[in-house]
Design an enzyme around this catalytic site. Structure first.
Site, PDB file in Angstrom:
ATOM      1  N   ASN A   9      34.895  40.751  72.277  1.00 10.71           N
ATOM      2  CA  ASN A   9      34.149  41.558  72.970  1.00 10.71           C
ATOM      3  C   ASN A   9      34.618  43.105  72.496  1.00 10.71           C
ATOM      4  OD1 ASN A   9      33.074  43.400  74.928  1.00 10.71           O
ATOM      5  ND2 ASN A   9      34.415  42.554  76.652  1.00 10.71           N
ATOM      6  N   LYS A  11      33.271  45.863  73.427  1.00 13.17           N
ATOM      7  CA  LYS A  11      33.179  47.049  74.230  1.00 13.17           C
ATOM      8  C   LYS A  11      32.505  48.221  73.477  1.00 13.17           C
ATOM      9  CE  LYS A  11      37.136  45.201  76.800  1.00 13.17           C
ATOM     10  NZ  LYS A  11      37.959  45.165  77.993  1.00 13.17           N
ATOM     11  N   HIS A  97      31.095  40.842  83.633  1.00 13.29           N
ATOM     12  CA  HIS A  97      32.359  41.383  83.134  1.00 13.29           C
ATOM     13  C   HIS A  97      32.812  42.339  84.220  1.00 13.29           C
ATOM     14  CE1 HIS A  97      35.644  43.636  81.001  1.00 13.29           C
ATOM     15  NE2 HIS A  97      35.642  42.840  80.164  1.00 13.29           N
ATOM     16  N   GLU A  99      34.455  45.035  83.954  1.00  7.84           N
ATOM     17  CA  GLU A  99      34.206  46.579  83.859  1.00  7.84           C
ATOM     18  C   GLU A  99      32.542  46.751  84.243  1.00  7.84           C
ATOM     19  OE1 GLU A  99      35.197  46.850  79.693  1.00  7.84           O
ATOM     20  OE2 GLU A  99      36.994  46.449  80.397  1.00  7.84           O
ATOM     21  N   GLU A 169      39.101  36.248  83.674  1.00  9.23           N
ATOM     22  CA  GLU A 169      39.580  37.542  83.192  1.00  9.23           C
ATOM     23  C   GLU A 169      40.510  38.237  84.388  1.00  9.23           C
ATOM     24  OE1 GLU A 169      38.001  38.791  79.348  1.00  9.23           O
ATOM     25  OE2 GLU A 169      36.762  39.716  80.887  1.00  9.23           O
ATOM     26  N   GLY A 175      43.103  45.098  79.153  1.00  8.55           N
ATOM     27  CA  GLY A 175      43.591  46.328  78.320  1.00  8.55           C
ATOM     28  C   GLY A 175      44.735  46.869  78.788  1.00  8.55           C
ATOM     29  N   SER A 214      44.280  40.729  77.614  1.00  4.38           N
ATOM     30  CA  SER A 214      45.220  41.113  76.845  1.00  4.38           C
ATOM     31  C   SER A 214      45.784  39.598  75.911  1.00  4.38           C
ATOM     32  CB  SER A 214      46.544  41.577  77.350  1.00  4.38           C
ATOM     33  OG  SER A 214      46.174  42.858  77.882  1.00  4.38           O
TER      34      SER A 214
HETATM   35  P1  PGA Z   1      41.275  42.894  76.440  1.00  3.99           P
HETATM   36  O1  PGA Z   1      39.944  42.575  76.973  1.00  3.99           O
HETATM   37  O2  PGA Z   1      41.681  41.844  75.525  1.00  3.99           O
HETATM   38  O3  PGA Z   1      41.485  44.272  75.844  1.00  3.99           O
HETATM   39  O4  PGA Z   1      42.381  42.844  77.726  1.00  3.99           O
HETATM   40  C1  PGA Z   1      39.452  41.541  77.488  1.00  3.99           C
HETATM   41  C2  PGA Z   1      38.142  41.580  77.987  1.00  3.99           C
HETATM   42  O5  PGA Z   1      37.975  42.716  78.556  1.00  3.99           O
HETATM   43  O6  PGA Z   1      37.081  41.000  77.852  1.00  3.99           O
END
Ligand code: PGA
Length: 251
Positions: A9, A11, A97, A99, A169, A175, A214
């Site tokens: 992903n 982003k 997601h 976000e 998640e 993140g 992460s």
């Molecule tokens: P990250 O993001 O690996 O940077 O924690 C995962 C995600 O949001 O899908």
């Protein structure tokens, strides 16, 4: 079919030149046998889908999108439709997601609409569920993720999960560099799978459940060693070819 998948992903990251660089390193790694291509999915920002389609042509690396709008067309300035994703050889799309839920106020119901709209275009939805730090500390993790899952089952029906992927998640791990321990992740994955099993054993046995939050080269092995963790949805670490390929190799 339950399979090990690693989904990148990206982003809102990348420039044309970086996309080329990253993809050529990933393709090269796949060619050298560092990862099996059929289990790798790249989800770039939608604007780069044409470029990614072109650069991945002839490989088995799959393409996914990060979002789309449930309507098939119309006056939705700034949005793209699932049917458009299909034109760029997408086979997967991330839905719900955290976000999108948090920053763009997507409700469980809207997420369910998107899930259905994706499947209507023969795209495989990767449905994300997860709790905040506060919810975890209040002991609400299971009820939150099951509520998010149930919202989609209610709208789409359990059968729809025969062609979908779930990603657990935890929001506090996205993140932040804080990963759920393999045991914490496994506990939630097992909860999701047994919830599905109560409705349909076959779907529960066959669905792919990814962990995201992460995931890095140095924790992927331990996470993938858990019985109900089938793969990963990778954000930050998917922008580094070496790191991403190491995660793919562990899956
Ligand atoms: P990250 O993001 O690996 O940077 O924690 C995962 C995600 O949001 O899908």
């Amino acid at each position: 079919m339950r399979s090990s998948l690693v989904v990148a992903n990206w982003k809102m990251h990348g420039q044309k030149s970086e996309v080329t660089e990253l993809l050529s390193a990933i393709k090269d790694g796949v060619k050298r046998g560092l990862a099996r291509a059929e289990k790798v999915v790249i989800c770039p920002p939608s604007l780069f889908l044409g470029q990614v389609e072109h650069e991945l042509a002839g490989t088995e690396i799959a393409i996914g999108a990060q979002n789309a709008h449930p309507q098939t067309k119309g006056a939705f300035t700034g949005e793209v439709a699932f049917a458009m994703l299909k034109e760029f050889s997408c086979s997967f799309v991330i839905i719900g997601h955290s976000e999108r839920r948090e920053l763009f106020a997507e409700t469980d119901k809207f997420v369910a609409e998107k899930f259905l709209a994706a499947q209507a275009q023969d795209l495989i939805p990767i449905l994300c569920v997860g709790e905040t730090q506060e919810q975890r500390e209040s002991g609400l993790t299971k009820s939150i993720v099951l509520k998010q899952l149930q919202a989609v089952i209610t709208e789409a029906g359990i059968e729809a999960f025969s062609n979908a992927v779930i990603a657990y998640e935890p929001i506090w791990a996205i993140g932040t560099g804080l990963t759920a321990t393999p045991e914490q992740a496994q506990e939630v994955h097992a909860t999701l799978r047994s919830f599905l099993a109560e409705i349909d054993q076959n779907i529960a046995d066959n669905i792919t459940i990814l962990y995201g939050g992460s995931v890095k080269a140095n924790n992927a092995n331990a996470l993938f060693g858990q019985a109900d963790i089938d793969g990963a949805l990778v954000g930050g670490a998917s922008l580094d070819a070496e790191e991403f390929l190491t995660i793919c190799a562990a899956a």
